[in-house]
Scaffold this motif. Structure first.
Motif, PDB file in Angstrom:
ATOM      1  N   UNK A  62       0.851  -1.192   0.000  1.00 62.54           N
ATOM      2  CA  UNK A  62       0.000   0.000   0.000  1.00 62.54           C
ATOM      3  C   UNK A  62       0.887   1.242   0.000  1.00 62.54           C
ATOM      4  N   UNK A  63       0.468   2.256  -0.717  1.00 62.85           N
ATOM      5  CA  UNK A  63       1.077   3.583  -0.596  1.00 62.85           C
ATOM      6  C   UNK A  63       0.079   4.504   0.096  1.00 62.85           C
ATOM      7  N   UNK A  64       0.554   5.219   1.098  1.00 60.22           N
ATOM      8  CA  UNK A  64      -0.281   6.191   1.814  1.00 60.22           C
ATOM      9  C   UNK A  64       0.303   7.574   1.523  1.00 60.22           C
ATOM     10  N   UNK A  65      -0.479   8.455   0.880  1.00 54.65           N
ATOM     11  CA  UNK A  65       0.024   9.765   0.447  1.00 54.65           C
ATOM     12  C   UNK A  65      -0.522  10.881   1.338  1.00 54.65           C
ATOM     13  N   UNK A  66       0.383  11.747   1.825  1.00 52.71           N
ATOM     14  CA  UNK A  66      -0.002  12.903   2.639  1.00 52.71           C
ATOM     15  C   UNK A  66       0.543  14.175   1.995  1.00 52.71           C
ATOM     16  N   UNK A  67       0.091  15.307   2.500  1.00 51.71           N
ATOM     17  CA  UNK A  67       0.524  16.578   1.920  1.00 51.71           C
ATOM     18  C   UNK A  67       2.006  16.824   2.112  1.00 51.71           C
ATOM     19  N   UNK A  68       2.534  16.499   3.291  1.00 47.43           N
ATOM     20  CA  UNK A  68       3.937  16.796   3.576  1.00 47.43           C
ATOM     21  C   UNK A  68       4.593  15.605   4.264  1.00 47.43           C
ATOM     22  N   UNK A  69       5.883  15.435   4.007  1.00 46.61           N
ATOM     23  CA  UNK A  69       6.615  14.316   4.606  1.00 46.61           C
ATOM     24  C   UNK A  69       7.955  14.741   5.183  1.00 46.61           C
ATOM     25  N   UNK A  70       8.231  16.026   5.185  1.00 50.63           N
ATOM     26  CA  UNK A  70       9.548  16.505   5.617  1.00 50.63           C
ATOM     27  C   UNK A  70       9.485  17.003   7.057  1.00 50.63           C
ATOM     28  N   UNK A  71      10.343  16.470   7.909  1.00 45.52           N
ATOM     29  CA  UNK A  71      10.422  16.906   9.299  1.00 45.52           C
ATOM     30  C   UNK A  71       9.661  15.982  10.238  1.00 45.52           C
ATOM     31  N   UNK A  72      10.112  15.960  11.487  1.00 41.09           N
ATOM     32  CA  UNK A  72       9.505  15.089  12.484  1.00 41.09           C
ATOM     33  C   UNK A  72       8.041  15.423  12.739  1.00 41.09           C
ATOM     34  N   UNK A  73       7.682  16.712  12.577  1.00 36.64           N
ATOM     35  CA  UNK A  73       6.306  17.126  12.853  1.00 36.64           C
ATOM     36  C   UNK A  73       5.413  17.063  11.616  1.00 36.64           C
ATOM     37  N   UNK A  74       5.925  16.537  10.508  1.00 34.37           N
ATOM     38  CA  UNK A  74       5.134  16.508   9.270  1.00 34.37           C
ATOM     39  C   UNK A  74       3.998  15.506   9.375  1.00 34.37           C
ATOM     40  N   UNK A  75       2.998  15.700   8.513  1.00 34.10           N
ATOM     41  CA  UNK A  75       1.876  14.774   8.473  1.00 34.10           C
ATOM     42  C   UNK A  75       2.344  13.371   8.089  1.00 34.10           C
ATOM     43  N   UNK A  76       3.354  13.298   7.220  1.00 36.25           N
ATOM     44  CA  UNK A  76       3.862  12.002   6.794  1.00 36.25           C
ATOM     45  C   UNK A  76       4.485  11.217   7.936  1.00 36.25           C
ATOM     46  N   UNK A 148       4.837  -1.961  -9.391  1.00 39.66           N
ATOM     47  CA  UNK A 148       4.174  -3.196  -9.829  1.00 39.66           C
ATOM     48  C   UNK A 148       3.655  -4.004  -8.649  1.00 39.66           C
ATOM     49  N   UNK A 149       4.241  -3.811  -7.462  1.00 39.16           N
ATOM     50  CA  UNK A 149       3.806  -4.560  -6.283  1.00 39.16           C
ATOM     51  C   UNK A 149       2.721  -3.845  -5.489  1.00 39.16           C
ATOM     52  N   UNK A 150       2.415  -2.591  -5.862  1.00 39.83           N
ATOM     53  CA  UNK A 150       1.425  -1.811  -5.109  1.00 39.83           C
ATOM     54  C   UNK A 150       0.017  -2.211  -5.529  1.00 39.83           C
ATOM     55  N   UNK A 151      -0.804  -2.555  -4.531  1.00 37.50           N
ATOM     56  CA  UNK A 151      -2.174  -2.986  -4.804  1.00 37.50           C
ATOM     57  C   UNK A 151      -3.204  -1.916  -4.491  1.00 37.50           C
ATOM     58  N   UNK A 152      -2.811  -0.894  -3.718  1.00 34.25           N
ATOM     59  CA  UNK A 152      -3.769   0.145  -3.322  1.00 34.25           C
ATOM     60  C   UNK A 152      -3.018   1.425  -2.959  1.00 34.25           C
ATOM     61  N   UNK A 153      -3.617   2.570  -3.330  1.00 36.11           N
ATOM     62  CA  UNK A 153      -3.085   3.879  -2.941  1.00 36.11           C
ATOM     63  C   UNK A 153      -4.168   4.612  -2.160  1.00 36.11           C
ATOM     64  N   UNK A 154      -3.828   5.072  -0.962  1.00 31.13           N
ATOM     65  CA  UNK A 154      -4.749   5.878  -0.160  1.00 31.13           C
ATOM     66  C   UNK A 154      -4.177   7.293  -0.078  1.00 31.13           C
ATOM     67  N   UNK A 155      -4.982   8.274  -0.452  1.00 31.96           N
ATOM     68  CA  UNK A 155      -4.548   9.671  -0.474  1.00 31.96           C
ATOM     69  C   UNK A 155      -5.301  10.424   0.622  1.00 31.96           C
ATOM     70  N   UNK A 156      -4.566  10.936   1.591  1.00 32.46           N
ATOM     71  CA  UNK A 156      -5.174  11.683   2.690  1.00 32.46           C
ATOM     72  C   UNK A 156      -5.239  13.159   2.315  1.00 32.46           C
ATOM     73  N   UNK A 157      -6.437  13.660   2.091  1.00 32.42           N
ATOM     74  CA  UNK A 157      -6.735  15.035   1.676  1.00 32.42           C
ATOM     75  C   UNK A 157      -6.600  15.208   0.163  1.00 32.42           C
TER      76      UNK A 157
END
Length: 676
Positions: A62-76, A148-157
């Motif tokens: 699964x891939x889980x997508x968030x708005x930001x992934x940089x920094x300890x306090x990020x949503x990611x 090719x191995x990803x079966x689902x993508x969840x996008x938050x927001x």
């Protein structure tokens, strides 16, 4: 209050029905727990498919997508921690980690090394910006094998910002992202053409840029309210007409090579083809005269380097991509946004749970034009706003979240530190278009100082990527995105989760009454400050305290108004601090008096004023001038000024405002004013 949170079984059907070519949008009000429910449902789904973790490589990625992934306090990073907790609860390996962007890896090798799955790894967190990189842009076998191995993508927001390629000086975005590509400038095109490269289209664009710089073309002047910069946009029918006159048969392949060389890195070269294909469609179509996807822009300040080619093009995700689930609180079927964002997909939107409207209070006294925040004439209102925030923080332990634009918050933070303002420890700040999904302000009052404005070119240009030829639809989309930004950020305090005295307030310093039911109940509070005044609290303080004094004594002694700092002291009318103690004692004697004079009854610090908001004394102490401030209010319409003899007072007579001589010289007034 919200009666029930979403559970894993509420969202599990979306996972079970996910199929290639589908985009399912789960709409549920902020605070209902849709993200947490999705974590749990995914964990259950993976556990059911995997069976015995550790013995076999995970068959469901699964891939889980968030708005930001940089920094300890990020949503990611926050998502990683929460996912690992959900995985742990279901006996799954806690291996979730963030896939970092190229610019945040020390080398290309380290970036590429991320594109492989460990045997015990079932989910990875990515940024929204990586969605088109992995699904639409990549020519990399490494990334293709990874996907090719990803079966689902969840996008938050809502991921809209990351699905549009922008070439330009200023796109109208609220922040610069990896998808903003530097503009083509006249200097670059001139160098390119002089090198024997390019063709008729490049030559035509160069000539139009030079003409725009010389003022030969009339564009639309727009201001970016975030940066404050102004620019001229040359697009639409006039742009297409001028371009076709100079170039009737473009060399599209050659133009793609030009964009690849001048605008895109090797890793993004595929974007050049997408931009050129859209440009070709608009140039060739007979009905494209209103298309805002392409044009020229010129910043008001600067020379030739301030002119450039601009484009906003949707990065279309292929139908062959893994099934997608989007979590978006305010997705609506009738505004067509998601169907335009995913034109190759079968899009379905379903709302879960009830809608609890926010209770929003409009307090226009807190509003100050951003350009005037630090002007001397605005200091009184700015001081009032600071004191208002301090009061909110003092009375509400969870604190207050203040919303505005990043440049406003940064500038004010620096200015307030210079002024020595002691910032309350429970005061939080957040700027528009950032922090969706964060729960750090849960339980806080939310106070928005300015609305989340976007420049005109956001609707005319950026949203043209979704709707090139329909300006009306672009405006509708822009309004929807403005409203959802307001509602999303107003929900940061999670007001619907609370009741009674714990319920946090939502306060706007501007008119947002267009947020209608079922999303909001809006109340407009009366304005108390004097407009365009350097001493805006004074009139309100005078009338409020005068009414309470009259309630206690039947009249209003001028000496008391001077002592309270409402009018300037003089040799004839000095400050008499003993009057404060008498009024405070009188106001607190019994419940009846407390109700008549609540400000005085609650006045514990006699060195401050009873209102709690700072005002300056009015210089004119002439009784007629005082009456001119009071009598326009119906409560004081019949007031007159009287001279009353006060036993023991050096000058014998004192000025008292009352409706009659008898009230002015009543025993209560004389006892207050007499010298002990």
């Amino acid at each position: 209050m919200v009666s029930a949170h979403l559970k894993a079984n509420d969202v599990a059907p979306f996972i079970e029905s996910a199929s290639p070519g589908s985009v399912q949008v789960v709409a549920a009000m902020p605070g209902m727990g849709k993200t947490t429910a999705m974590y749990a449902a995914l964990a259950e789904h993976v556990a059911a498919i995997w069976g015995s973790p550790g013995t076999l490589s995970c068959p469901y990625r699964i891939l889980w997508a968030t708005q930001s992934t940089i920094g300890e306090a990020s949503l990611g990073e926050g998502a990683c921690k929460d996912i690992n907790e959900a995985w742990k609860a279901h006996g799954l390996p806690t291996t979730c980690r963030v896939l970092k962007g190229r610019d945040h890896c020390s080398s290309k090798a380290k970036y590429d090394h991320q594109f492989s799955w460990e045997p015990d790894e079932s989910i990875r967190v990515i940024s929204h910006a990586h969605l088109p990189v992995l699904l639409a842009d990549s020519r990399s076998k490494l990334k293709s094998d990874f996907m090719a191995e990803v079966k689902l993508i969840v996008v938050d927001e809502d991921p809209l910002n990351s699905l549009v390629t922008t070439i330009g000086l200023d796109s109208g975005r609220t922040s610069t992202t990896d998808e903003t590509i530097p503009s083509l400038t006249p200097a670059e095109l001139q160098w390119h053409l002089s090198s024997g490269k390019g063709g008729a289209l490049e030559k035509a664009l160069f000539e139009l840029m030079e003409e725009l710089c010389a003022g030969e073309h009339e564009g639309i002047t727009v201001e970016n309210p975030i940066s404050g910069a102004e620019q001229i946009s040359f697009s639409g029918a006039k742009f297409w007409e001028a371009l076709r006159k100079k170039c009737s048969a473009p060399d599209w392949k050659g133009f793609e090579e030009t964009l690849t060389e001048l605008c895109f890195t090797d890793e993004r070269s595929v974007l050049a083809g997408q931009v050129v294909q859209a440009f070709k469609e608009d140039f060739s179509a007979s009905g494209c005269q209103q298309s805002g996807r392409f044009g020229l822009q010129r910043l008001q300040q600067g020379g030739r380097d301030s002119v450039g080619f601009r484009a906003d093009v949707l990065r279309v995700l292929p139908k062959s991509a893994p099934p997608i689930i989007v979590l978006d609180a305010y997705a609506e079927e009738d505004n067509r946004q998601y169907k335009l964002m995913f034109p190759e997909h079968d899009v379905k939107i379903k709302r879960l749970g009830e809608i609890i409207p926010l209770d929003i209070e409009i307090e226009k006294d807190l509003y100050i034009e951003r350009n005037n925040l630090n002007q001397a004439r605005s200091w009184g209102r700015r001081r009032y706003a600071l004191e208002y925030i301090e009061k909110l923080c003092a009375a509400h332990l969870p604190g207050v979240l203040v919303l505005s634009f990043k440049n406003v918050l940064d500038t004010q933070d620096s200015k307030l530190r210079e002024d020595g303002w002691a910032c309350p420890k429970n005061l939080l700040t957040q700027h528009w278009f950032a922090g969706r999904g964060s729960n750090r302000a849960k339980g806080c009052h939310v106070l928005a100082l300015h609305p989340p404005e976007r420049p005109t070119l956001f609707a005319n240009h950026f949203l043209a990527a979704l709707s090139p030829n329909n300006a009306t639809l672009r405006e509708q989309l822009a309004r929807h995105l403005r409203d959802t930004e307001l509602l999303q950020m107003f929900h940061r305090g999670r007001q619907p989760l609370y009741g009674g005295t714990d319920k946090p307030r939502v306060i706007a310093a501007f008119d947002c009454s267009y947020l209608a039911k079922p999303w909001a109940n809006v109340t407009v509070l009366p304005e108390i400050l004097t407009p365009k005044s350097k001493n805006p609290v004074h009139r309100y303080a005078l009338r409020t305290l005068a009414e309470e004094i009259a309630n206690l004594y039947g009249a209003i002694p001028h000496d008391l108004l001077v002592t309270l700092g409402l009018f300037s002291k003089s040799k004839a009318t000095p400050v008499r601090n003993e009057l404060k103690e008498k009024v405070y004692e009188q106001a607190g004697k019994n419940k009846s008096n407390r109700a008549k004079a609540p400000h005085f009854a609650n006045w514990t610090d006699l060195d401050s004023n009873p209102i709690g908001y700072t005002y300056e004394p009015a210089a004119n102490t002439n009784p007629q001038a005082v009456l001119r401030l009071l009598t326009p209010d119906a409560r004081f319409a019949e007031l007159q000024s009287f001279k009353v003899e006060v036993p023991g007072y050096p000058t014998k007579t004192r000025v008292v405002y009352a409706t009659s001589k008898d009230k002015a010289q009543s025993p209560a007034v004389l006892n207050l004013l007499k010298v002990e």
